[in-house]
Scaffold this motif. Structure first.
Motif, mmCIF file in Angstrom:
data_model
loop_
_atom_site.group_PDB
_atom_site.id
_atom_site.type_symbol
_atom_site.label_atom_id
_atom_site.label_comp_id
_atom_site.label_asym_id
_atom_site.label_seq_id
_atom_site.Cartn_x
_atom_site.Cartn_y
_atom_site.Cartn_z
ATOM 1 N N ARG A 127 0.811 -1.207 0.000
ATOM 2 C CA ARG A 127 0.000 0.000 0.000
ATOM 3 C C ARG A 127 0.852 1.268 0.000
ATOM 4 O O ARG A 127 0.477 2.286 -0.587
ATOM 5 C CB ARG A 127 -0.933 0.001 1.218
ATOM 6 N N TYR A 128 1.996 1.227 0.661
ATOM 7 C CA TYR A 128 2.839 2.412 0.754
ATOM 8 C C TYR A 128 3.954 2.433 -0.294
ATOM 9 O O TYR A 128 4.746 3.376 -0.335
ATOM 10 C CB TYR A 128 3.501 2.488 2.136
ATOM 11 N N ALA A 129 4.029 1.406 -1.119
ATOM 12 C CA ALA A 129 5.185 1.267 -2.010
ATOM 13 C C ALA A 129 5.267 2.398 -3.022
ATOM 14 O O ALA A 129 6.353 2.935 -3.279
ATOM 15 C CB ALA A 129 5.127 -0.084 -2.723
ATOM 16 N N LEU A 130 4.129 2.768 -3.621
ATOM 17 C CA LEU A 130 4.142 3.804 -4.653
ATOM 18 C C LEU A 130 4.615 5.140 -4.080
ATOM 19 O O LEU A 130 5.459 5.825 -4.668
ATOM 20 C CB LEU A 130 2.748 3.944 -5.256
ATOM 21 N N GLU A 178 -3.550 5.318 4.456
ATOM 22 C CA GLU A 178 -4.175 4.147 5.080
ATOM 23 C C GLU A 178 -5.680 4.304 5.207
ATOM 24 O O GLU A 178 -6.416 3.316 5.221
ATOM 25 C CB GLU A 178 -3.543 3.936 6.466
ATOM 26 N N ARG A 179 -6.157 5.555 5.252
ATOM 27 C CA ARG A 179 -7.564 5.814 5.550
ATOM 28 C C ARG A 179 -8.399 6.200 4.333
ATOM 29 O O ARG A 179 -9.528 6.656 4.485
ATOM 30 C CB ARG A 179 -7.658 6.925 6.608
ATOM 31 N N ARG A 180 -7.875 6.065 3.154
ATOM 32 C CA ARG A 180 -8.644 6.414 1.960
ATOM 33 C C ARG A 180 -8.546 5.308 0.925
ATOM 34 O O ARG A 180 -7.642 4.473 0.961
ATOM 35 C CB ARG A 180 -8.135 7.721 1.358
ATOM 36 N N ASP A 181 -9.500 5.308 0.005
ATOM 37 C CA ASP A 181 -9.495 4.341 -1.080
ATOM 38 C C ASP A 181 -8.548 4.784 -2.180
ATOM 39 O O ASP A 181 -8.279 5.987 -2.357
ATOM 40 C CB ASP A 181 -10.907 4.192 -1.667
ATOM 41 N N GLY A 208 -9.732 10.917 -2.558
ATOM 42 C CA GLY A 208 -9.002 11.899 -1.774
ATOM 43 C C GLY A 208 -9.765 12.218 -0.509
ATOM 44 O O GLY A 208 -10.944 11.862 -0.358
ATOM 45 N N LEU A 209 -9.101 12.883 0.416
ATOM 46 C CA LEU A 209 -9.787 13.254 1.661
ATOM 47 C C LEU A 209 -10.845 14.305 1.417
ATOM 48 O O LEU A 209 -11.827 14.392 2.163
ATOM 49 C CB LEU A 209 -8.763 13.777 2.671
ATOM 50 N N VAL A 210 -10.670 15.129 0.391
ATOM 51 C CA VAL A 210 -11.652 16.149 0.030
ATOM 52 C C VAL A 210 -12.403 15.664 -1.201
ATOM 53 O O VAL A 210 -11.809 15.434 -2.257
ATOM 54 C CB VAL A 210 -10.975 17.499 -0.258
ATOM 55 N N ALA A 211 -13.690 15.492 -1.065
ATOM 56 C CA ALA A 211 -14.499 15.012 -2.181
ATOM 57 C C ALA A 211 -14.581 16.074 -3.263
ATOM 58 O O ALA A 211 -14.623 17.273 -2.972
ATOM 59 C CB ALA A 211 -15.909 14.659 -1.700
ATOM 60 N N PRO A 212 -14.581 15.670 -4.532
ATOM 61 C CA PRO A 212 -14.684 16.662 -5.620
ATOM 62 C C PRO A 212 -16.016 17.389 -5.579
ATOM 63 O O PRO A 212 -17.050 16.810 -5.215
ATOM 64 C CB PRO A 212 -14.550 15.820 -6.889
#
Length: 541
Positions: free
Chosen positions: A122-125, A267-270, A274-278
């Protein structure tokens, strides 16, 4: 599976994709630093000239706002004052763009989803992007230190100055890692990161403007707002005048904290979210979007507005600073000679104004390149194919993009000249006259920008895969030749490569029509070549 699985392979992929960009970064930053340091050394060759520069810079609020605090009258301190902000802002933007390109842009284009279908943590990129950008900042700082030492400056000060600039890159690498988690588009992430650079600049400027000048008038101690800015931390290293090495820990600490926050947000998003929805858009698009011109305006208006705000503020400040110019160079014939060489003419205030307008034109050249390279991004992302599937021809579409970029550049030039004239008019007592005169003088720089637009268009048509790298390389070459060529006494044949060399330095000299007409003709040929090549090649390339 480990959250960092395949980080090494992804790191190699990042290096493979950005090998040219990173090479230009690694080579260009030390070369730019060397050129700037060498030119400053020539302009302020002795202790008297440097002492005069230090005292006038310390007393000038405009100089402190834009160049930062002067740390002393040594040659190294003068070099830092003249070069730090340029190099630091450049490195900050390069770092943020690189991180976003290999994180949020990969998610936006679907590459991250394809990579995630294999054995990828998950963190590799994110980790791969951070490792590359951090490594490039460290290596670039080492090469910059060698380049500065090549001008004859003390080695310890060169290392401190280069480390301060590298620290700025590290700090904004961490900032970009966070902004890439917030928005759903790479454009939004880049905008947030660029806004953070702008905020850091403002905090640093405020701290330096409200700082205290020491007893002999050659040093400024920044006020507390500078300590809130990663750009301000670099100034506090005090390179060449009693280095404060401990301040280099501040950008490293920010990087560590920001990376930890970025991991927690990831870790907390798909994936792709993003954390802010468009923001929800209207159900129906405006009628203007049915034409290529309307679409071009819709896509470029945000960037144009941001450029306009920056150009307007800087132009006004540069105009106000013109009133202080005679005082600043009264005791420095070398500085007066350098300004005369850059701006032309015998009247030093007019030469200063001409040099500032030339610098604005070079800067706005970056807007032209940025705006026109959208065509390559649209082609790479598949948007262009959808547009060309309609009744829009290739020539009409590309011509519209060129026209939109040129009109935006003209608007920025007029704004730069008008705001510079407004600032100078307020202090000289002729607001209307100076505003109109300098607005017209700035507009005369448009033919040079037309050549820049022609170069980008020709590269897009003839060498699309290399158009991004070669376009920015060409602009950098124009910058070095046009802005520093005269100061460095380069041969005229080298100076003539830059279209900006052929623009009359109004208001320092009278305008002439012939060189402007030749530039327009060259630009027309380049645009025609680019459009013709685009019509006969595959899309996408």
């Amino acid at each position: 599976m480990s959250a960092f699985a395949s980080t090494g392979r992804l790191t190699r992929l990042v290096l493979r994709r950005d090998r040219v960009r990173l090479g230009i970064w690694l080579i260009g930053t030390p070369l730019l630093g060397y050129a700037l340091a060498a030119s400053v050394s020539g302009v302020y060759p002795d202790d008297a000239a440097r002492h005069g520069y230090a005292t006038t810079s310390a007393s000038s609020l405009v100089a402190r706002a834009f160049n930062g605090p002067i740390a002393g009258a040594d040659l190294g301190a003068v070099v830092v004052a003249e070069t730090y902000v340029t190099l630091a802002v450049t490195v900050a933007l390069l770092s943020t763009f690189a991180v976003v390109r290999h994180t949020r842009q990969n998610e936006e284009t679907g590459r991250a989803e394809l990579l995630g279908a294999s054995v990828v943590g998950r963190y590799a990129l994110l980790t791969a992007a951070l490792l590359v950008v951090v490594g490039v900042n460290v290596l670039s700082a080492a090469l910059l230190a060698l380049a500065l030492a090549g001008t004859g400056l003390p080695v310890a000060g060169c290392v401190a100055a280069a480390a301060a600039i590298g620290g700025v890159g590290l700090a904004f690498t961490g900032v970009a890692a966070v902004t890439a988690q917030i928005t759903v588009t790479s454009r939004g992430a880049n905008a947030l990161a660029a806004a953070s650079v702008g905020l850091a600049f403002l905090l640093r400027a405020a701290g330096d403007v409200f700082g205290d000048v020491n007893a002999d008038g050659t040093r400024v101690d920044s006020a507390w707002p500078s300590w809130l800015s990663p750009l301000g931390w670099g100034n506090q290293v005090r390179a060449f005048v009693g280095e404060q090495w401990w301040t280099l820990a501040l950008p490293v600490a920010l990087l560590v904290v920001a990376v930890a926050v970025a991991y927690a947000l990831a870790e907390r998003r798909d994936l792709g979210a993003g954390l802010v929805a468009p923001r929800r858009r209207p159900a129906r698009a405006a009628a203007s979007l049915l034409s290529p011109a309307g679409l071009a305006w819709r896509l470029q208006r945000g960037a144009l507005l941001g450029w306009a705000v920056g150009v307007g503020v800087v132009g006004f400040c540069m105009g106000v600073a013109a009133d202080e110019f005679n005082t600043m160079i009264a005791e420095n014939p070398a500085a007066a000679e350098a300004i005369a060489a850059m701006g032309g003419g015998a009247d030093l205030v007019d030469a200063y104004l001409a040099a500032m307008l030339a610098l604005f034109a070079l800067t706005i050249g970056a807007y032209v390149v940025q705006a026109l390279l959208r065509v390559r991004a649209d082609e790479s992302d598949g948007i262009l194919e959808a547009v060309l599937a309609t009744a829009v021809s290739r020539g009409r579409w590309l011509g519209t993009q060129v026209a939109a970029a040129v009109l935006g550049a003209l608007a920025l030039l007029l704004l730069a000249g008008a705001t510079t004239g407004l600032g100078y008019g307020i202090v000289s007592g002729d607001v209307l006259g100076e505003t109109v005169a300098l607005g017209g003088a700035a507009a005369l720089r448009l033919p040079a920008l037309l050549v820049v637009a022609g170069v980008v268009t020709a590269l897009f048509g003839l060498l699309p895969r290399w158009s991004v790298v070669l376009s920015w390389t060409a602009l950098l070459a124009f910058l070095l030749l046009g802005q520093l060529g005269a100061v460095l006494d380069l041969p005229q044949a080298a100076l003539d490569v830059s279209p900006f060399t052929h623009v009359p330095s109004v208001p320092a000299v009278d305008p002439t029509v012939l060189p402007l007409a030749v530039l327009v003709a060259v630009a027309a040929l380049l645009v025609a070549a680019g459009v013709a090549a685009f019509r006969h090649r595959d899309v996408p390339s």
